[in-house]
Design a protein around this motif. Structure first.
Motif, PDB file in Angstrom:
ATOM      1  N   ARG A  84      -6.089  27.647  22.711  1.00  0.00           N
ATOM      2  CA  ARG A  84      -6.106  27.230  24.119  1.00  0.00           C
ATOM      3  C   ARG A  84      -5.866  28.439  25.036  1.00  0.00           C
ATOM      4  O   ARG A  84      -5.141  29.367  24.692  1.00  0.00           O
ATOM      5  CB  ARG A  84      -5.028  26.167  24.365  1.00  0.00           C
ATOM      6  N   ASP A  85      -6.494  28.397  26.184  1.00  0.00           N
ATOM      7  CA  ASP A  85      -6.227  29.363  27.253  1.00  0.00           C
ATOM      8  C   ASP A  85      -6.420  30.812  26.791  1.00  0.00           C
ATOM      9  O   ASP A  85      -5.500  31.630  26.815  1.00  0.00           O
ATOM     10  CB  ASP A  85      -4.797  29.158  27.774  1.00  0.00           C
ATOM     11  N   SER A  86      -7.655  31.127  26.353  1.00  0.00           N
ATOM     12  CA  SER A  86      -7.970  32.505  25.960  1.00  0.00           C
ATOM     13  C   SER A  86      -8.307  33.353  27.182  1.00  0.00           C
ATOM     14  O   SER A  86      -9.020  32.900  28.084  1.00  0.00           O
ATOM     15  CB  SER A  86      -9.159  32.520  25.001  1.00  0.00           C
ATOM     16  N   ARG A  87      -7.811  34.576  27.198  1.00  0.00           N
ATOM     17  CA  ARG A  87      -8.141  35.534  28.248  1.00  0.00           C
ATOM     18  C   ARG A  87      -8.373  36.898  27.608  1.00  0.00           C
ATOM     19  O   ARG A  87      -7.606  37.312  26.732  1.00  0.00           O
ATOM     20  CB  ARG A  87      -7.022  35.620  29.283  1.00  0.00           C
ATOM     21  N   ALA A  88      -9.431  37.582  28.077  1.00  0.00           N
ATOM     22  CA  ALA A  88      -9.756  38.885  27.502  1.00  0.00           C
ATOM     23  C   ALA A  88     -10.184  39.836  28.608  1.00  0.00           C
ATOM     24  O   ALA A  88     -10.739  39.419  29.637  1.00  0.00           O
ATOM     25  CB  ALA A  88     -10.867  38.741  26.461  1.00  0.00           C
ATOM     26  N   TRP A  89      -9.905  41.132  28.378  1.00  0.00           N
ATOM     27  CA  TRP A  89     -10.262  42.183  29.339  1.00  0.00           C
ATOM     28  C   TRP A  89     -10.890  43.342  28.570  1.00  0.00           C
ATOM     29  O   TRP A  89     -10.473  43.653  27.442  1.00  0.00           O
ATOM     30  CB  TRP A  89      -9.035  42.692  30.077  1.00  0.00           C
ATOM     31  N   VAL A  90     -11.874  43.972  29.181  1.00  0.00           N
ATOM     32  CA  VAL A  90     -12.540  45.100  28.550  1.00  0.00           C
ATOM     33  C   VAL A  90     -12.311  46.357  29.383  1.00  0.00           C
ATOM     34  O   VAL A  90     -12.296  46.309  30.615  1.00  0.00           O
ATOM     35  CB  VAL A  90     -14.065  44.838  28.380  1.00  0.00           C
ATOM     36  N   THR A  91     -12.127  47.455  28.679  1.00  0.00           N
ATOM     37  CA  THR A  91     -12.062  48.775  29.304  1.00  0.00           C
ATOM     38  C   THR A  91     -13.173  49.620  28.690  1.00  0.00           C
ATOM     39  O   THR A  91     -13.202  49.809  27.460  1.00  0.00           O
ATOM     40  CB  THR A  91     -10.694  49.437  29.065  1.00  0.00           C
ATOM     41  N   VAL A  98     -12.371  49.078  33.878  1.00  0.00           N
ATOM     42  CA  VAL A  98     -10.975  49.219  33.461  1.00  0.00           C
ATOM     43  C   VAL A  98     -10.316  47.848  33.580  1.00  0.00           C
ATOM     44  O   VAL A  98     -10.215  47.289  34.686  1.00  0.00           O
ATOM     45  CB  VAL A  98     -10.221  50.260  34.329  1.00  0.00           C
ATOM     46  N   ASN A  99      -9.895  47.311  32.451  1.00  0.00           N
ATOM     47  CA  ASN A  99      -9.288  45.972  32.411  1.00  0.00           C
ATOM     48  C   ASN A  99     -10.149  44.947  33.153  1.00  0.00           C
ATOM     49  O   ASN A  99      -9.657  44.122  33.936  1.00  0.00           O
ATOM     50  CB  ASN A  99      -7.865  45.993  32.999  1.00  0.00           C
ATOM     51  N   HIS A 100     -11.436  45.037  32.895  1.00  0.00           N
ATOM     52  CA  HIS A 100     -12.358  44.094  33.526  1.00  0.00           C
ATOM     53  C   HIS A 100     -12.290  42.750  32.800  1.00  0.00           C
ATOM     54  O   HIS A 100     -12.464  42.687  31.588  1.00  0.00           O
ATOM     55  CB  HIS A 100     -13.787  44.651  33.462  1.00  0.00           C
ATOM     56  N   PRO A 101     -12.028  41.645  33.529  1.00  0.00           N
ATOM     57  CA  PRO A 101     -11.893  40.348  32.840  1.00  0.00           C
ATOM     58  C   PRO A 101     -13.218  39.871  32.261  1.00  0.00           C
ATOM     59  O   PRO A 101     -14.281  39.995  32.889  1.00  0.00           O
ATOM     60  CB  PRO A 101     -11.406  39.420  33.954  1.00  0.00           C
ATOM     61  N   LEU A 102     -13.160  39.355  31.058  1.00  0.00           N
ATOM     62  CA  LEU A 102     -14.313  38.720  30.413  1.00  0.00           C
ATOM     63  C   LEU A 102     -14.193  37.224  30.683  1.00  0.00           C
ATOM     64  O   LEU A 102     -13.635  36.471  29.897  1.00  0.00           O
ATOM     65  CB  LEU A 102     -14.317  39.012  28.916  1.00  0.00           C
ATOM     66  N   ASN A 103     -14.729  36.811  31.832  1.00  0.00           N
ATOM     67  CA  ASN A 103     -14.483  35.445  32.301  1.00  0.00           C
ATOM     68  C   ASN A 103     -15.070  34.372  31.398  1.00  0.00           C
ATOM     69  O   ASN A 103     -14.555  33.260  31.342  1.00  0.00           O
ATOM     70  CB  ASN A 103     -15.043  35.292  33.721  1.00  0.00           C
ATOM     71  N   ASN A 104     -16.146  34.692  30.719  1.00  0.00           N
ATOM     72  CA  ASN A 104     -16.799  33.688  29.877  1.00  0.00           C
ATOM     73  C   ASN A 104     -16.588  33.962  28.394  1.00  0.00           C
ATOM     74  O   ASN A 104     -17.433  33.641  27.566  1.00  0.00           O
ATOM     75  CB  ASN A 104     -18.303  33.637  30.192  1.00  0.00           C
ATOM     76  N   THR A 105     -15.464  34.562  28.090  1.00  0.00           N
ATOM     77  CA  THR A 105     -15.158  34.889  26.692  1.00  0.00           C
ATOM     78  C   THR A 105     -13.901  34.160  26.248  1.00  0.00           C
ATOM     79  O   THR A 105     -12.921  34.080  26.991  1.00  0.00           O
ATOM     80  CB  THR A 105     -14.940  36.402  26.516  1.00  0.00           C
ATOM     81  N   HIS A 240      -1.099  38.296  21.326  1.00  0.00           N
ATOM     82  CA  HIS A 240      -1.489  39.438  22.147  1.00  0.00           C
ATOM     83  C   HIS A 240      -2.124  40.468  21.212  1.00  0.00           C
ATOM     84  O   HIS A 240      -1.445  40.997  20.317  1.00  0.00           O
ATOM     85  CB  HIS A 240      -0.280  40.051  22.864  1.00  0.00           C
ATOM     86  N   ALA A 241      -3.422  40.722  21.392  1.00  0.00           N
ATOM     87  CA  ALA A 241      -4.150  41.582  20.457  1.00  0.00           C
ATOM     88  C   ALA A 241      -4.940  42.643  21.209  1.00  0.00           C
ATOM     89  O   ALA A 241      -5.307  42.467  22.387  1.00  0.00           O
ATOM     90  CB  ALA A 241      -5.079  40.741  19.595  1.00  0.00           C
ATOM     91  N   TRP A 242      -5.221  43.753  20.502  1.00  0.00           N
ATOM     92  CA  TRP A 242      -6.001  44.859  21.033  1.00  0.00           C
ATOM     93  C   TRP A 242      -7.004  45.295  19.981  1.00  0.00           C
ATOM     94  O   TRP A 242      -6.702  45.330  18.785  1.00  0.00           O
ATOM     95  CB  TRP A 242      -5.111  46.045  21.379  1.00  0.00           C
ATOM     96  N   ALA A 243      -8.204  45.634  20.443  1.00  0.00           N
ATOM     97  CA  ALA A 243      -9.242  46.147  19.540  1.00  0.00           C
ATOM     98  C   ALA A 243      -9.915  47.343  20.214  1.00  0.00           C
ATOM     99  O   ALA A 243     -10.143  47.344  21.438  1.00  0.00           O
ATOM    100  CB  ALA A 243     -10.272  45.067  19.233  1.00  0.00           C
ATOM    101  N   LYS A 244     -10.235  48.338  19.403  1.00  0.00           N
ATOM    102  CA  LYS A 244     -10.906  49.526  19.950  1.00  0.00           C
ATOM    103  C   LYS A 244     -11.745  50.173  18.850  1.00  0.00           C
ATOM    104  O   LYS A 244     -11.582  49.899  17.657  1.00  0.00           O
ATOM    105  CB  LYS A 244      -9.889  50.524  20.496  1.00  0.00           C
ATOM    106  N   GLY A 245     -12.625  51.059  19.288  1.00  0.00           N
ATOM    107  CA  GLY A 245     -13.461  51.788  18.348  1.00  0.00           C
ATOM    108  C   GLY A 245     -14.573  50.936  17.769  1.00  0.00           C
ATOM    109  O   GLY A 245     -14.819  49.797  18.171  1.00  0.00           O
ATOM    110  N   LYS A 259      -8.625  43.937  25.130  1.00  0.00           N
ATOM    111  CA  LYS A 259      -7.328  43.306  24.862  1.00  0.00           C
ATOM    112  C   LYS A 259      -7.443  41.824  25.187  1.00  0.00           C
ATOM    113  O   LYS A 259      -8.235  41.421  26.058  1.00  0.00           O
ATOM    114  CB  LYS A 259      -6.202  43.947  25.665  1.00  0.00           C
ATOM    115  N   ALA A 260      -6.672  41.018  24.455  1.00  0.00           N
ATOM    116  CA  ALA A 260      -6.783  39.568  24.625  1.00  0.00           C
ATOM    117  C   ALA A 260      -5.415  38.921  24.521  1.00  0.00           C
ATOM    118  O   ALA A 260      -4.556  39.368  23.744  1.00  0.00           O
ATOM    119  CB  ALA A 260      -7.713  38.988  23.571  1.00  0.00           C
ATOM    120  N   HIS A 261      -5.224  37.897  25.332  1.00  0.00           N
ATOM    121  CA  HIS A 261      -4.055  37.028  25.243  1.00  0.00           C
ATOM    122  C   HIS A 261      -4.576  35.627  24.968  1.00  0.00           C
ATOM    123  O   HIS A 261      -5.486  35.159  25.653  1.00  0.00           O
ATOM    124  CB  HIS A 261      -3.250  37.036  26.540  1.00  0.00           C
ATOM    125  N   GLU A 262      -3.993  34.977  23.980  1.00  0.00           N
ATOM    126  CA  GLU A 262      -4.478  33.642  23.628  1.00  0.00           C
ATOM    127  C   GLU A 262      -3.321  32.748  23.223  1.00  0.00           C
ATOM    128  O   GLU A 262      -2.399  33.175  22.513  1.00  0.00           O
ATOM    129  CB  GLU A 262      -5.483  33.705  22.478  1.00  0.00           C
TER     130      GLU A 262
END
Length: 277
Positions: A84-91, A98-105, A240-245, A259-262
């Motif tokens: 429930r209530d997933s939120r993600a941001w891309v840099t 920079v920390n752009h919200p992924l509104n449909n993700t 709270h998770a982070w992915a890169k590379g 980065k994502a909060h779920e």
């Protein structure tokens, strides 16, 4: 001559009397032996009153649970994340994000089943405290990104992680000393993520989290000290998770990360066998 006959008669009568008495004494034991009942087999020795097999319900077996009891449970558990209530941001520096919200993700986490061990102690007849221990592996994916730098809507394999969620619960049992004993409980869950592996060549990391939990269930005494238990827990925890590379660098340029909060909020369903000590 008359005296001699009288003497002979008296002698014969005395001998007959003595012989009859002797025969009577000899016949009495024989009669008792002949009339005694014949046993087909020797009866088994009776068990001591205190003996009771591990799979037996005996006269001294306590019914239900009560103060001072310790229960060890081995259950099969299903962990069902609610996502429930997933939120993600891309840099993505190359794209100027920079920390752009992924509104449909949103994130999607797979269900999993594993064995579970529970130790429970009854503080009073009605109140108990228990601790569960298990660890489950889940796959995580990001679904529905509409950020142009990530190539539009698609499903991205984020990776996998093992979750260790020890949960301490205080439960109120409504029918102590009864075979069927329902309960409700409240507690807290601490959640660690370990052995994390990113998908698509990404590096995946996550922070420690925790939250409250509630549950409902019942114990049913099967035989002796053996019980059947069924339980449903609802945990309220965020990830709270982070992915890169990896693929992120290919899609968003060097240094791209997400980065994502779920709200995982997993529902945990279990059923198994318990033994009371």
């Amino acid at each position: 001559m008359v005296k001699f006959r009288s003497f002979l008669t008296a002698t014969v009568a005395g001998v007959a009397a003595l012989t009859g008495a002797a025969q009577a004494q000899t016949a009495q034991p024989n009669a008792a032996y002949v009339n005694a009942p014949v046993m087909n087999r020797i009866p088994d020795a009776q068990k001591p009153a205190s003996h009771c097999g591990i799979f037996e319900t005996c006269a001294n077996t306590k019914i239900g649970t009560g103060k001072g009891d310790i229960m060890i449970r081995l259950s099969g558990v299903g962990v069902l994340p609610q996502d429930r209530d997933s939120r993600a941001w891309v840099t993505a520096p190359a794209a100027g994000l920079v920390n752009h919200p992924l509104n449909n993700t949103h994130l999607s986490t797979t269900n999993q089943a594993m064995p579970e061990l529970t130790v429970e102690y009854f503080i009073t007849d009605n109140l108990s405290v228990d601790l569960i221990a298990t660890s489950t592996r889940h796959e995580v994916a990001a679904i529905g990104s509409d950020v142009p730098a990530l190539g539009g809507p698609h499903k991205l394999d984020v990776g996998s992680a093992w979750v260790l969620p020890p949960t301490l619960t205080f439960a109120w049992h409504f029918r102590p000393h009864k075979r069927f004993n329902p309960y409700v409980g409240v507690g807290a869950t601490a959640m660690w993520f370990h052995n994390m592996h990113g998908g698509e060549g990404m590096q995946l990391n996550s922070g420690f989290t925790g939250g409250p939990s509630v549950n409902v269930g019942f114990d049913y005494q099967l035989v002796g000290n053996w019980f059947f238990n069924a339980d449903v827990k609802q945990m309220f925890v965020r990830m709270h998770a982070w992915a890169k590379g990896g693929v992120l660098d290919q899609l968003g340029g060097a240094g791209a990360s997400v980065k994502a909060h779920e709200s995982l909020d997993p529902t945990v369903v279990s059923a198994g066998i318990a033994y009371r000590f």
